[in-house]
Write an enzyme that holds these catalytic residues in place. Structure first.
Site, short mmCIF file in Angstrom:
data_model
loop_
_atom_site.label_atom_id
_atom_site.label_comp_id
_atom_site.label_asym_id
_atom_site.label_seq_id
_atom_site.Cartn_x
_atom_site.Cartn_y
_atom_site.Cartn_z
N PHE A 1 -11.43 -7.65 13.55
CA PHE A 1 -10.20 -7.85 12.67
C PHE A 1 -10.01 -6.91 11.51
O PHE A 1 -10.88 -6.30 11.03
CB PHE A 1 -10.75 -9.37 12.09
CG PHE A 1 -9.78 -9.58 11.01
CD1 PHE A 1 -8.38 -10.19 11.55
CD2 PHE A 1 -10.09 -9.63 9.55
CE1 PHE A 1 -7.62 -10.66 10.79
CE2 PHE A 1 -9.03 -10.30 8.68
CZ PHE A 1 -7.81 -10.56 9.34
N GLN A 2 -8.73 -6.66 11.44
CA GLN A 2 -8.49 -5.51 10.57
C GLN A 2 -8.96 -4.08 10.68
O GLN A 2 -9.09 -3.47 9.78
CB GLN A 2 -8.41 -6.16 9.15
CG GLN A 2 -7.46 -7.03 8.74
CD GLN A 2 -7.31 -7.52 7.35
OE1 GLN A 2 -8.22 -7.07 6.57
NE2 GLN A 2 -6.32 -8.07 6.84
N GLU B 1 0.87 -1.20 0.26
CA GLU B 1 0.08 0.13 -0.06
C GLU B 1 0.87 1.27 0.05
O GLU B 1 0.36 2.53 -0.40
CB GLU B 1 -0.80 -0.02 1.20
CG GLU B 1 -2.04 -0.82 1.14
CD GLU B 1 -1.68 -2.53 1.64
OE1 GLU B 1 -0.55 -2.80 1.78
OE2 GLU B 1 -2.60 -3.33 1.82
N LYS C 1 -17.23 -1.01 5.58
CA LYS C 1 -17.93 -2.02 4.79
C LYS C 1 -19.49 -1.89 4.60
O LYS C 1 -19.84 -2.11 3.58
CB LYS C 1 -17.30 -3.35 5.31
CG LYS C 1 -17.80 -4.54 4.35
CD LYS C 1 -16.87 -5.91 4.54
CE LYS C 1 -17.58 -6.85 3.54
NZ LYS C 1 -16.47 -7.93 3.29
N MET D 1 24.24 9.54 2.69
CA MET D 1 23.95 10.74 3.32
C MET D 1 24.28 10.54 4.77
O MET D 1 24.95 11.25 5.56
CB MET D 1 22.51 11.36 3.08
CG MET D 1 22.61 12.80 3.93
SD MET D 1 23.84 13.76 3.11
CE MET D 1 22.95 14.49 1.48
#
Lengths: 165, 565
Positions: free
Chosen positions: B113-114, B51, B163, B479
């Site tokens: 969940f999630q 993602e 959802k 760097m």
């Protein structure tokens, strides 16, 4: 420098957390905070007492204005306003001091909101200095608990009146 | 129209906003939306492999094209994986709309969940965000999200979609107007203030323009060029402003700040009038803040009021869109021909001193046996087309690109300036290639940063996006190693990138091409070869491992205190 700001916001879930998160995220101070809906129930007013130097106070106002849910930020500097806070103090009241405490309450125009054989609970409304004076005078008697509402502020309607200097 | 589901309505909203591409990744909470997307053929969905890659790709797409980048991911980990990308876009004012799935409304707050409170998590790194609890709010919210993302100081907006809301049905109608009482960015600058600015700069003896990314966001590059040419005032740009002013213009000083050019930093330090346009006095620009432009009256033009007097006290601010304000200034200046002529006379010596600084300390390196990374950048600049888009990762690769690649036009340079996100460049390049399939897109990377989002090579191969990845492989987090070398007695604590993969074989394993270059004489050939290949290519340039970026202003020092080669 201390400053009281009144912030008109959308009365929606999460708005307070945006405002408070802004203060914590950018390291600004909050001395006190009061939130409640306005006459128009779709809007809330948040009164924030904060402090900082001039540059910080300017940033606070700009950053608040930048939040999408903030409709208006009112700074009361150079305005006529009334400022109030309410305090409740639970003070120890033994036999020999009960009368004295009531006299103090009377002088400050505080109300007794609860009594027990050991204490009085007193409620007082006023500005910051008055409340501070009240606490100092009561302190020698032994304060068990203090609850404060935080400052609220309102602009005075000066139409048809002489402006106070 | 008959009733449609929330998921269908979402796609209708995106159509109404003219969205052509969505970057994202599916998951449980967004199954309903993906079920609709499968049959949509006027909006292309690009499947990333993480993602974070999807958000950076949407970001690169937005920076290169000027359109809003759109992202769609699932709830919980899908949503939290977008946070770095959103924070990157927020710091650099990139317009994005990120849609995240959420668990059903009856489960919110139950540690389902999630589940993640992504609206809470992203509150400080989005311009605004929404949780849609009622499907009837969806069209308004999407309309507002796009509007907020792409107006004022642009930035990312997140919309969280539970959802069950996506399953609800509604009568779809896209609102025509925005009604946002509390959001109205200022575009037109205060005329009185603009007149004062014009008066001040016409009286100056040593003026400098300090232009930032705001010029590019406002599409004000042509106005900036006209303004500089009209006044003969030299221009330095920030990292985010690269390309806002053509590098080939004689009035151009290069970038300023920590790795800025000698002449830009000297000019700003000596200036008596600094005109900041669409820039925000970042600490990497100012160095020690009390000694930044110490002799100058500071003018600041910016669309974001919070940028003004945030770190540096400004003498003459104006809040407004750079393009609108510059146009106003140009028209006022054109009525002042005599004063302009006097200004030109007065600043002739100033431009002369600047020319001397330029000649005294140009950016330089010596190409010997080992490949110098700066040489690779110069050869990329020489060999790729003028309209090619160049993304970078973060660190030395980024600074060398900013110094040695000559950007002539805006929106050709994609880099994470504010947040400094390693792993940004490659997915951003993929996004830019989606926006401009016919153009050359290059990512300049290091061997450290390329490994932060290397999984996106699958995306590039799957969608046949011929991005050319130029790895400046020095075996270090260069760097950080440079700082350790200068300020920590060369104690290279965990900056040696040992056991890196064989990037050529890795590219081949993904189905892309890989080229390794170890000799300076092969650099040009390899770049040409990569450009001729139709698909994505990794070039692994084995470069001098101890090369440092110069000039360098030590952190906390004034910017005229530069370590030079």
């Amino acid at each position: 420098m201390r400053k009281v700001l009144s912030v008109l916001v959308d009365n929606e879930a999460g708005v307070l957390s945006r405002v408070v998160g802004l203060f914590s995220g950018r390291g600004f101070n909050i001395e006190s905070l009061c939130v409640a809906p306005t006459v128009d129930s779709t809007k809330s007013k948040i009164v924030i007492t904060t402090s900082g130097n001039e540059q910080v106070l300017e940033q606070i106002q700009k950053q608040l204005n930048k939040l999408v849910n903030v409709i208006k930020v009112i700074d009361y500097q150079n305005k006529d306003f009334v400022e109030r806070e309410m305090i409740m103090v639970k003070v120890q009241a033994k036999t020999d001091s009960r009368a004295e405490i009531l006299r103090i309450a009377d002088i400050f125009r505080a109300r007794v909101v609860d009594v027990s054989p050991h204490s009085y609970s007193l409620a007082l409304t006023g500005d910051k200095d008055k409340l501070q004076g009240f606490i100092e005078i009561l302190s020698p008697h032994g304060i068990n608990d203090i609850v404060r509402t935080g400052t609220i502020i309102m602009e005075r309607d000066m139409r048809g009146r002489r402006k106070l200097t | 129209m008959s009733k449609i589901t929330g998921a269908q309505a979402l796609i209708e909203c995106l159509r109404c906003e003219g969205v052509k591409h969505i970057f994202g990744y599916p998951g449980g909470a967004v199954l309903d939306i993906f079920d609709v997307i499968m049959d949509v053929d006027d909006i292309e969905f690009i499947l990333s492999r993480h993602e974070q890659g999807a958000v950076h790709a949407a970001d690169g797409y937005a920076r290169a094209s000027g359109r809003v980048g759109v992202c769609l991911v699932t709830s919980g980990p899908g949503a939290t994986n977008t946070v770095t990308g959103i924070a990157t876009a927020y710091m650099d004012s990139v317009p994005l709309v990120v849609f995240t799935g959420q668990v059903s409304t009856n489960l919110i707050g139950n540690d389902a969940f999630q589940e993640a409170d992504i609206v809470g998590i992203t509150r400080p790194c989005t311009k605004h965000n929404y949780l849609v609890k009622d499907v009837s709010d969806l069209p308004r919210v999407v309309k507002e999200a796009f509007y907020i993302a792409n107006t004022g100081r642009s930035g990312p907006v997140l919309v969280d979609l539970p959802k069950d809301v996506m399953k609800c049905t509604m009568n779809f109608k896209y609102p025509e107007k925005i009604e946002l009482e509390s959001y109205c960015p200022t575009y037109k600058g205060h005329l009185g203030q603009i007149k004062r600015i014009v008066n001040l700069l016409l009286k100056s003896k040593k003026p400098v323009i300090y232009a930032g990314g705001g010029i590019i966001h406002a599409g004000a590059s042509d106005e900036l060029i006209e303004f500089a040419r009209l006044t003969h005032i030299p221009v330095t740009t920030t990292l985010m402003g690269m390309g806002a002013f053509p590098a080939s213009e004689p009035l151009y000083l290069g970038m300023l700040g920590m790795h800025g050019t000698y002449c830009a930093n000297m000019a700003v330090t000596d200036a008596d009038c600094l005109i900041a346009i669409g820039s925000r006095f970042d600490d990497r620009v100012t160095g020690k803040i009390d000694e930044f432009a110490p002799k100058a009256k500071i003018i600041h033009i910016d669309i974001d009021p919070t940028s003004i007097s945030k770190s540096v006290k400004v003498d003459l601010p104006v809040v407004g869109d750079c393009k609108v304000v510059l146009t106003e200034m140009i028209s006022l200046l054109k009525q002042r021909q005599q004063d302009l002529a006097a200004l030109h006379d007065r600043i002739r010596n100033w431009n002369e001193s600047i020319r001397e600084w330029k000649e005294k300390q140009p950016l330089k390196y010596v190409q010997k046996d080992l490949i110098k990374p700066q040489y690779v950048i110069e050869m990329i600049d020489k060999l790729i087309p003028d309209d090619a888009i160049v993304a970078t990762e973060v660190g030395q690769n980024q600074m060398w690109t900013a110094q040695f690649y000559k950007f002539e036009k805006p929106r050709l340079f994609l880099t994470s300036g504010g947040l400094g996100t390693m792993g940004y460049g490659f997915p951003a390049a993929i996004g830019a290639q989606v926006a401009f399939p016919g153009r050359t897109v290059v990512d300049v990377a290091g061997d450290g940063s390329i490994q932060m989002n290397i999984q996106e090579l699958t995306t590039a191969v799957q969608y046949n996006l011929p991005v050319k990845i130029m790895i400046l492989n020095n075996g270090y987090l260069g760097m950080v190693r440079q700082w350790q070398s200068f300020f920590y007695q060369k104690r290279y604590s965990y900056t040696a990138m040992r056991n890196s993969p064989d990037f050529v074989k890795l590219a081949e394993a993904y189905g892309a091409a890989g080229i390794r270059v170890e000799n300076p004489e092969d650099v040009q050939k390899a770049i040409r070869q990569a450009l001729a290949i139709k698909g994505p290519v990794f070039i692994d340039f084995i470069v001098d491992s101890e090369e440092d970026v110069y000039p360098m202003v030590p952190s906390g020092s004034p910017i005229n205190n530069m370590l030079l080669v």
